[in-house]
Structures are given as structure tokens and as C-alpha cells.
Design a protein around this motif. Sequence first.
Motif, PDB file in Angstrom:
ATOM      1  N   GLU A 254     -37.116 -20.375  32.137  1.00 44.98           N
ATOM      2  CA  GLU A 254     -38.079 -21.739  32.690  1.00 44.98           C
ATOM      3  C   GLU A 254     -38.568 -22.526  31.825  1.00 44.98           C
ATOM      4  O   GLU A 254     -39.501 -21.918  31.298  1.00 44.98           O
ATOM      5  CB  GLU A 254     -38.152 -21.611  34.544  1.00 44.98           C
ATOM      6  N   LEU A 255     -38.573 -23.838  32.058  1.00 49.55           N
ATOM      7  CA  LEU A 255     -39.594 -24.298  30.490  1.00 49.55           C
ATOM      8  C   LEU A 255     -40.680 -25.244  31.397  1.00 49.55           C
ATOM      9  O   LEU A 255     -40.017 -26.135  32.198  1.00 49.55           O
ATOM     10  CB  LEU A 255     -38.605 -24.729  30.157  1.00 49.55           C
ATOM     11  N   GLY A 256     -41.515 -25.677  31.284  1.00 47.18           N
ATOM     12  CA  GLY A 256     -42.586 -26.197  31.820  1.00 47.18           C
ATOM     13  C   GLY A 256     -42.545 -27.209  30.178  1.00 47.18           C
ATOM     14  O   GLY A 256     -42.870 -26.420  28.841  1.00 47.18           O
ATOM     15  N   VAL A 257     -43.379 -28.332  29.830  1.00 44.04           N
ATOM     16  CA  VAL A 257     -43.616 -29.536  29.342  1.00 44.04           C
ATOM     17  C   VAL A 257     -44.714 -30.456  29.366  1.00 44.04           C
ATOM     18  O   VAL A 257     -44.769 -30.559  30.110  1.00 44.04           O
ATOM     19  CB  VAL A 257     -42.538 -30.441  29.158  1.00 44.04           C
ATOM     20  N   PHE A 258     -45.928 -29.766  28.684  1.00 45.98           N
ATOM     21  CA  PHE A 258     -47.402 -30.971  28.766  1.00 45.98           C
ATOM     22  C   PHE A 258     -47.365 -31.448  27.779  1.00 45.98           C
ATOM     23  O   PHE A 258     -46.912 -31.167  26.568  1.00 45.98           O
ATOM     24  CB  PHE A 258     -47.721 -30.048  28.738  1.00 45.98           C
ATOM     25  N   GLU A 259     -47.837 -32.983  27.842  1.00 48.02           N
ATOM     26  CA  GLU A 259     -48.662 -33.400  27.046  1.00 48.02           C
ATOM     27  C   GLU A 259     -50.095 -33.342  27.062  1.00 48.02           C
ATOM     28  O   GLU A 259     -50.813 -33.169  27.581  1.00 48.02           O
ATOM     29  CB  GLU A 259     -48.091 -34.602  27.048  1.00 48.02           C
ATOM     30  N   MET A 260     -50.701 -33.192  25.934  1.00 46.28           N
ATOM     31  CA  MET A 260     -52.422 -32.785  25.535  1.00 46.28           C
ATOM     32  C   MET A 260     -52.992 -33.853  25.485  1.00 46.28           C
ATOM     33  O   MET A 260     -52.275 -34.996  23.568  1.00 46.28           O
ATOM     34  CB  MET A 260     -52.207 -31.995  24.350  1.00 46.28           C
ATOM     35  N   THR A 261     -53.907 -34.602  26.494  1.00 48.56           N
ATOM     36  CA  THR A 261     -54.447 -35.980  25.883  1.00 48.56           C
ATOM     37  C   THR A 261     -55.891 -35.314  26.304  1.00 48.56           C
ATOM     38  O   THR A 261     -56.384 -34.306  26.207  1.00 48.56           O
ATOM     39  CB  THR A 261     -54.444 -36.025  27.513  1.00 48.56           C
TER      40      THR A 261
END
Length: 451
Positions: A254-261
Motif C-alpha cells: 500500500e502507498l501513502g503520499v505526504f507533502e512536507m510543509t
Amino acid sequence: MARAAAVHYSCTECGYSAGRWLGKCPSCSSYGTLVEDVLSAADGAKVPPKPLLRLVDVDAEEAQRIPTGVAELDRVLGGGLVPASLVLVGGEPGVGKSTLLLTALASISKNRRALLVTGEESTAQVKLRAERLGGAERVEILAETQLETVIATLESERPDVCVIDSVQTLYSAEVGSAPGSVGQVREAAARLLRTAKESGVATILVGHVTKDGTVAGPRVLEHLVDCVLQFEGDRYHAHRVLRAVKNRFGSTNELGVFEMTGAGLQGVPDPSEVFGRSAGNEIGSAVACALEGTRPILLEIQALVAPTDLAMPRRVATGIDPKRLAMIVAVLSRHARTALGAADVFVNVAGGVRIDEPGADLAVALAIASAARGAPTHEGQAAFGEIGLTGRLRPATQAERRLEECTKLGLAAVVAPTGAPAASGKLVVHEVDTLRKAIAAGLDADRTEAG
Ligand SMILES: Nc1ncnc2c1ncn2[C@@H]1O[C@H](COP(=O)(O)OP(=O)(O)OP(=O)(O)O)[C@@H](O)[C@H]1O
Ligand SMILES: [Mg+2]
């Protein structure tokens, strides 16, 4: 008379065991990795047998999972943390492991007890990060590296969730080797596993990855734990990807996608929106519909073909395997009349994402063909399919899911290998069986740069 303790030697890299010391491990060929292991004399003593149970007599209730409050992390775990489980989170330095897990702890601490054991950072450092992320006031913290102290604390406090950041900093005086060594890491993980199962603490271990990308060197650790998650991403791009490599309680890959802010990691629920939007009829750009685990994701692939005087033209790949790129370039030259022998070829996957899936081959080939011929691909079009060495396309797995994703994103057309199922809605599927036909279908030859 007491039996003398048996001495044997085991390899710290692969676990191979020998009766005498050897300079080179016969199993994994590393040098100087065999260390003395003492089996206690009690090993040979007689022990009473235990009665057996039938599975039907075993009491088990489906444990209530603990939601981490981070939707992408829950998805990768298979719907939340299982109580009393041991999870290993690996990732390169600075990718954001501590940030991700502190965010999860902050959310868990609203209804449950959440403990952070930090061996890497001081409590003040963690506090600064917590203030930046917000909402972590109720998270309990312990700055400790002594393994025995950590275990004793877990047994007496029994938090619901505990994060150990990182397993490499834990140190037990009983094991002779230095902190961070394979023996120490293995011992720490084994003892924490026991504590997790006995005290019912869901434990998350943070592990550093070695240069070749394995967590903490030995695969031993990966066998031990219930789940192995990999957190990856380019430090210079904002997007991070979390994958399940192993999961005893849910599907893998499974894949989780994040954005670093600045305010921490934000989940990206719809990655295709972010990575799959191309500027439209740009030369050298194609959209791939790749499959990551069970999740289809649209990715923009960009290519540049530039004339060169080099005897060995360059093939530079970012985000795809260089060997696959070399293969695609060769098939394009041989079977699709796209001569690239006197040109440098650069390929890049937008957003710093990495794809290994062969289903992305066709989009890479289309992007290169588009750049080489100066003709853009059709607007609102995606492609998927594996390219064989004969120039024939092989059907990609789970075509249905990929088509669904394209429909969801409102694309107009898809170039796919023959045998793809019928698409719903307005989506047009161009079924092709060879790379040559795929290029004819995928490129907008009317808008060639020259003409
Ligand atoms: N103020 C900030 N604004 C934006 N991003 C930040 C800020 N502070 C830190 N970061 C990001 O967080 C990353 C570090 O996160 P974190 O400490 O969670 O990583 P880590 O994986 O735990 O690293 P290590 O292996 O060193 O423990 C940095 O690389 C940076 O991208
Ligand atoms: Mg960290």
C-alpha cells in the motif's frame, strides 16, 4: 558435573553460525563479521513438554485497531495500528520519520496514552518540533537509551502506543557490542517484541536505513516485526511516499503520499492530481498510469532528447531504473524507427517520485518518442503497458483499476495494450499491440514542431 558452556561463532550480517572462528563468512562473504556467541549450559537441560491446543479452542477476538489520526499512515498499516504489534519504520536521514510519528502520537494522545522514547534528540528538541506541529501537548516523553530502563518503564506505565526513535540508539550492557551494532539492534528489537506482546503496547520502532536501503543492515529485524514501513522521498522535493514492505495485518505494497510543509507532513489523498497533471501538448511529456500496490497513480514523465557529439551518448534517468531506460531506448531504435544513437536522452518523473513498475514503460517510450520527433502527445491522454524486447506490448496487471483512475481524473484517452477491459464514461481506450502502433496512436503528429 556441570556441562561447559558451548561456544560457537555467528555472523552479525547474516546470522550464519559456525563451530569455529572464520575470517570470512562462508554464507554472505563478509569479512570479520563472525563473533563469539555463548550458548548457556541450560540449553541442553531437560524441560517438561507442554499440552497442545486445537485451533478451535483458542480464544481470540479481533483486536480493535488504534487509528493513528494520519489517514495515509492508517491506509498503509491496513486500517490503523494493531494493539500489541511491533512496527518498524525505516527511512533515510531527514526524510521526516520523527515528524510523521510525532504527528501520529499527537493525534493518538487525544484518547489514549502515547509515549515517545527519544534516544536521538533531547526533550527540548522534541518540544520545539511539537510546537511547530501543534496538538502534541499530551504526548508523554522519555529521553533514554538504556534498553533495560525503557523496557521496565513500558512494563510499569503500559501506554497504548509507544514510539522508539530510534532503535539504533538503544543500548544494553548485557550485549557486548557497541550501540547501533547488529547484535544490539537485534537484541533491542527482540526484547521490545516480547514487551509489546506481554504488556499490550503497540510499539513503533524507527530504524535508519543503510546505504543499500535495508533497514538496520540485517534482514533479521524485518522477520521479527509485524510490519515494515519504508518512508522514502527525495529530500529536495516536498513529496514523501510511505510504503508497506511487510504487513502481518493488512495488504502489503500500500502507498501513502505526504507533502512536507512548515507545519509538518500533510497527507495527499489524491496523488494523481499532484503528479499526473501535465501542462498539455508539451513536447517530451507523457502521463503514465502506474500501479503502486493496489493504488493506481498518474505520473507525468518528461523526456529530453538532445543531439550530442559524444561517442557514448548519455542516458540519464531520474525516478526510473537506468537499465529499463536503456532497454526502452534500444527497443525504440530497433522496433519503432526512432533513432537515438546520436542523441543524449534524459528522463525524469515529475515530483521526485520513483517508479519501478514495468507498466510505466509505455509512457516513458511515448515521452522519448515525443521529444525525438518534436510532436506532443495528445492532451488529456495517459498510457500504460509493459514493453517487451520484441517491440510487442504486454498486458499490464489490474488494467481495470488503472482505467478507473483515468476516468476519475477526467482524462479523455488511454493508450493500453490489447486486452484491456472496456472503460466507463467518456474515456477512449486505444488498444495497441506493438510499440510502433502505440506511438502512432499516442502522438499528435499534426502538431509536429517542424511542420
Ligand atoms: N521549519 C520547517 N519547515 C519545513 N520543513 C521542515 C522544517 N523543519 C524541518 N523540516 C523538514 O523536516 C525534515 C526533518 O524531519 P525529521 O527530523 O522528522 O526527519 P527524520 O527522518 O526523523 O531524520 P533523522 O533520521 O535525522 O532522525 C527536514 O529534512 C525538513 O525537510
Ligand atoms: Mg528523527
